[in-house]
Design a protein around this motif. Structure first.
Motif, short mmCIF file in Angstrom:
data_model
loop_
_atom_site.label_atom_id
_atom_site.label_comp_id
_atom_site.label_asym_id
_atom_site.label_seq_id
_atom_site.Cartn_x
_atom_site.Cartn_y
_atom_site.Cartn_z
N HIS A 220 -5.57 6.49 -0.68
CA HIS A 220 -4.76 5.37 -0.19
C HIS A 220 -5.04 4.17 -1.09
CE1 HIS A 220 -2.51 3.04 2.70
NE2 HIS A 220 -3.50 2.17 2.81
N ALA B 52 5.83 -2.89 -0.98
CA ALA B 52 4.85 -2.29 -1.90
C ALA B 52 5.39 -2.27 -3.33
CB ALA B 52 4.52 -0.87 -1.45
N SER C 253 4.25 0.90 2.14
CA SER C 253 4.43 -0.22 3.06
C SER C 253 5.63 -1.04 2.61
CB SER C 253 3.17 -1.09 3.09
OG SER C 253 3.04 -1.79 1.86
N ASN D 183 -4.41 0.18 -1.86
CA ASN D 183 -3.94 -1.05 -1.19
C ASN D 183 -4.58 -2.32 -1.76
OD1 ASN D 183 -6.51 -0.75 -0.24
ND2 ASN D 183 -6.02 -0.91 1.93
N SER E 249 0.84 -1.20 0.00
CA SER E 249 0.00 0.00 0.00
C SER E 249 0.87 1.25 0.00
CB SER E 249 -0.90 0.00 1.24
OG SER E 249 -0.11 0.07 2.41
#
Ligand code: TYD
Length: 136
Positions: free
Chosen positions: A83, A108, A105, A85, A68
């Motif tokens: 965001h 990612a 993250s 994800n 994410s």
């Protein structure tokens, strides 16, 4: 429609299967451009920021293929943060949008489908120049 409002989440088809899910993107159907280039960001260190530019003509779809991250969008008047994800959700970004990506993250992978080849002349890398040259 205002430019920032054109930058929408695109729910991509998801073929759920016990053997593993499958998602596809069809140019002109799920996104309003033909795909000329694909690039991806990976091995992004914690705390790193990417983007920090706008494009004059380029259309893009940004997908979190794994992990994410946040995408901050700015049309010169308004801002919003998305965001990402899910690998079956894309974010369409039209021309003349300043974007910054952060909060990656671990692991990612950010894949970008783009409407044209890489062309440095298509970039605004200076925010104030971007603001000056936004078409009314
Ligand atoms: P840049 O677009 O600034 O990366 P990001 O927006 O993801 O932070 O590009 C970083 C470098 O990579 C820059 O030197 C240009 C080069 N590059 C290519 O050669 N081809 C490409 O398709 C892209 C996206 C970048």
């Amino acid at each position: 429609m205002q430019r920032l409002d054109q930058c929408q989440i695109v729910a991509l088809p998801k073929i759920s299967d016990p053997r593993g899910n499958l998602t596809f993107v069809e140019a002109g159907r799920h996104i309003p451009f033909d795909i000329q280039r694909v690039y991806y960001l990976y091995d992004v260190p914690g705390g790193a920021e990417r983007g920090g530019h706008a494009h004059k003509a380029l259309h893009q779809l940004i997908i979190a293929m794994s992990g994410s991250f946040d995408v901050h969008l700015d049309d010169g008047q308004r801002k919003k943060t998305v965001h990402l994800n899910r690998s079956y959700v894309g974010l369409y970004v039209c021309p003349y949008i300043w974007r910054e990506l952060d909060n990656f993250s671990s692991g990612a992978v950010c894949m970008v489908l783009a409407s044209n080849f890489y062309d440095e002349a298509d970039y605004f890398r200076d925010y104030n120049q971007f603001l000056r040259e936004i078409p009314q």
